[in-house]
Design a protein around this motif. Structure first.
Motif, PDB file in Angstrom:
ATOM      1  N   ALA A 235       0.831  -1.207   0.000  1.00 49.99           N
ATOM      2  CA  ALA A 235       0.000   0.000   0.000  1.00 49.99           C
ATOM      3  C   ALA A 235       0.864   1.254   0.000  1.00 49.99           C
ATOM      4  N   VAL A 236       1.984   1.200   0.709  1.00 48.36           N
ATOM      5  CA  VAL A 236       2.907   2.339   0.742  1.00 48.36           C
ATOM      6  C   VAL A 236       3.466   2.582  -0.657  1.00 48.36           C
ATOM      7  N   ALA A 237       3.904   1.497  -1.304  1.00 45.51           N
ATOM      8  CA  ALA A 237       4.437   1.619  -2.662  1.00 45.51           C
ATOM      9  C   ALA A 237       3.404   2.253  -3.589  1.00 45.51           C
ATOM     10  N   MET A 238       2.164   1.794  -3.475  1.00 41.95           N
ATOM     11  CA  MET A 238       1.107   2.275  -4.352  1.00 41.95           C
ATOM     12  C   MET A 238       0.851   3.762  -4.162  1.00 41.95           C
ATOM     13  N   LEU A 239       0.826   4.228  -2.898  1.00 47.87           N
ATOM     14  CA  LEU A 239       0.611   5.655  -2.652  1.00 47.87           C
ATOM     15  C   LEU A 239       1.780   6.490  -3.160  1.00 47.87           C
ATOM     16  N   GLU A 240       2.966   5.888  -3.160  1.00 49.00           N
ATOM     17  CA  GLU A 240       4.147   6.594  -3.646  1.00 49.00           C
ATOM     18  C   GLU A 240       4.211   6.603  -5.173  1.00 49.00           C
ATOM     19  N   GLY A 241       3.204   5.989  -5.801  1.00 47.16           N
ATOM     20  CA  GLY A 241       3.131   6.014  -7.252  1.00 47.16           C
ATOM     21  C   GLY A 241       3.828   4.862  -7.937  1.00 47.16           C
ATOM     22  N   ILE A 242       4.162   3.828  -7.190  1.00 49.53           N
ATOM     23  CA  ILE A 242       4.888   2.686  -7.736  1.00 49.53           C
ATOM     24  C   ILE A 242       3.914   1.539  -7.975  1.00 49.53           C
ATOM     25  N   PRO A 243       3.831   1.014  -9.178  1.00 44.86           N
ATOM     26  CA  PRO A 243       2.907  -0.092  -9.468  1.00 44.86           C
ATOM     27  C   PRO A 243       3.121  -1.251  -8.496  1.00 44.86           C
ATOM     28  N   MET A 244       2.019  -1.770  -7.944  1.00 48.13           N
ATOM     29  CA  MET A 244       2.077  -2.812  -6.927  1.00 48.13           C
ATOM     30  C   MET A 244       1.426  -4.086  -7.447  1.00 48.13           C
ATOM     31  N   PHE A 245       2.165  -5.177  -7.350  1.00 49.33           N
ATOM     32  CA  PHE A 245       1.654  -6.492  -7.734  1.00 49.33           C
ATOM     33  C   PHE A 245       1.486  -7.328  -6.468  1.00 49.33           C
ATOM     34  N   SER A 246       0.302  -7.866  -6.239  1.00 46.01           N
ATOM     35  CA  SER A 246       0.086  -8.757  -5.096  1.00 46.01           C
ATOM     36  C   SER A 246      -0.252 -10.140  -5.633  1.00 46.01           C
ATOM     37  N   ALA A 250      -5.842 -11.832  -0.575  1.00 48.40           N
ATOM     38  CA  ALA A 250      -6.029 -11.342   0.792  1.00 48.40           C
ATOM     39  C   ALA A 250      -5.190 -10.109   1.097  1.00 48.40           C
ATOM     40  N   CYS A 251      -4.450  -9.628   0.130  1.00 43.75           N
ATOM     41  CA  CYS A 251      -3.739  -8.360   0.296  1.00 43.75           C
ATOM     42  C   CYS A 251      -4.783  -7.238   0.386  1.00 43.75           C
ATOM     43  N   PHE A 252      -4.664  -6.358   1.376  1.00 42.26           N
ATOM     44  CA  PHE A 252      -5.654  -5.306   1.593  1.00 42.26           C
ATOM     45  C   PHE A 252      -5.850  -4.441   0.349  1.00 42.26           C
ATOM     46  N   SER A 253      -4.789  -4.240  -0.422  1.00 42.33           N
ATOM     47  CA  SER A 253      -4.847  -3.347  -1.587  1.00 42.33           C
ATOM     48  C   SER A 253      -4.949  -4.106  -2.903  1.00 42.33           C
ATOM     49  N   HIS A 254      -5.393  -5.350  -2.849  1.00 40.96           N
ATOM     50  CA  HIS A 254      -5.389  -6.205  -4.042  1.00 40.96           C
ATOM     51  C   HIS A 254      -6.234  -5.648  -5.187  1.00 40.96           C
ATOM     52  N   LYS A 255      -7.262  -4.875  -4.874  1.00 37.15           N
ATOM     53  CA  LYS A 255      -8.092  -4.295  -5.934  1.00 37.15           C
ATOM     54  C   LYS A 255      -7.277  -3.411  -6.872  1.00 37.15           C
TER      55      LYS A 255
END
Length: 301
Positions: A235-246, A250-255
């Motif tokens: 989630a931190v990576a995503m807010l920092e603008g970095i594409p996140m792969f889960s 069950a990852c909270f930010s999986h959407k």
């Protein structure tokens, strides 16, 4: 009268204050609260435990967490950590999942209520940065060893080995592995580190960040992408603008997952406008909980 048993005995120390705050809030709504500090289950309409039983941990508190869940059913609240804990300063927030501790099955009472968004943005100094279109390395943020309840039995370095082998089919970018700061030393983790040794021996351009060696924001500098199993660090990576792969739902930010690992060089950049609302309706500070705001929101839903 509605009854709620709060099992203080599923944790200790200051963590019990969080559970008591929840009880105080529900009591304002006429709920009969019983705080239980022994490992004895008693019937009630609702129940609360701290977190969940972690894999490979059989302490009395952890075993009792499982017992309460097994006996009580799904009318149960859990206490979990702040997904964006890395941004906390003065005000602490916590998650209170209902029915299941796992984000993909929990009822966080997520809705379209945006009334607390500005407050949370201010308290945590949050800013959704534009998607990064460049970068050099790929971050792998690990869960805590084989322990924790969100690993689903997958040892962290075994996951890293499998994930790196998949990434290497599509990208030769440098990879930075970041170990979980709460990963303790135990026989299972020692055995699992054989996978780490194999990774470092087999693959070029793979580096390990030792526990506590760097700040998460340091590891994310110049990152092209971030890959997690279920770690909230994504989630931190995503807010920092970095594409996140889960790699687990069950990852909270999986959407906001950027696609499959085969998309690592061409991540799917999703709209994050709703993310703060998603976060806000799952996280509450102690004063809000103590005032009964969370409990009343649950009753209304």
């Amino acid at each position: 009268m509605t009854t709620l048993n709060i099992y203080l005995s599923t944790t200790g120390g200051g963590k019990r204050d969080i559970m008591r705050a929840f009880g105080e809030g529900a009591e304002l709504d006429g709920v009969k609260i019983k705080y239980i500090d022994t490992h004895t289950y008693e019937k009630s309409d609702y129940a609360m435990v701290f977190a969940y039983k972690s894999e490979g941990i059989d302490t009395p508190n952890h075993k009792f967490r499982q017992e309460v869940v097994d006996k009580h059913g799904d009318k149960i609240f859990f206490v979990d950590s702040n997904v964006l804990k890395a941004y906390e300063k003065d005000v602490r927030y916590f998650r209170f999942p209902y029915k299941s501790v796992h984000p993909n099955k929990a009822d966080y009472i997520l809705d379209e209520d945006v009334s607390r968004n500005d407050k949370i943005i201010k308290d945590l100094n949050l800013k959704i940065k534009p998607w990064r279109k460049d970068g050099k390395h790929i971050c792998l943020f690990l869960n805590r060893g084989i322990g924790g309840f969100s690993t689903f039995g997958k040892p962290c370095y075994e996951w890293a080995k499998e994930t790196i082998e998949e990434i290497r089919k599509y990208s030769d970018r440098p990879i930075l592995i970041r170990s979980h700061r709460h990963a303790g030393v135990n026989a299972q983790l020692t055995k699992d580190k054989e996978n780490l040794h194999e990774i470092l021996k087999k693959h070029m351009n793979v580096k390990l960040t030792a526990l506590g060696e760097t700040d998460i924001h340091d590891d994310l500098k110049d990152a092209w992408a971030c890959v997690v199993h279920t770690s909230t660090s994504g989630a931190v990576a995503m807010l920092e603008g970095i594409p996140m792969f889960s790699t687990h739902e069950a990852c909270f930010s999986h959407k906001w997952n950027a696609g499959k690992l085969s998309d690592i060089e061409n991540p799917i950049l999703k709209d994050r406008t709703y993310y703060i609302t998603h976060f806000a309706n799952a996280h509450w500070n102690l004063e809000e909980v103590r005032q009964g705001i969370l409990w009343r929101k649950h009753v209304q839903n």
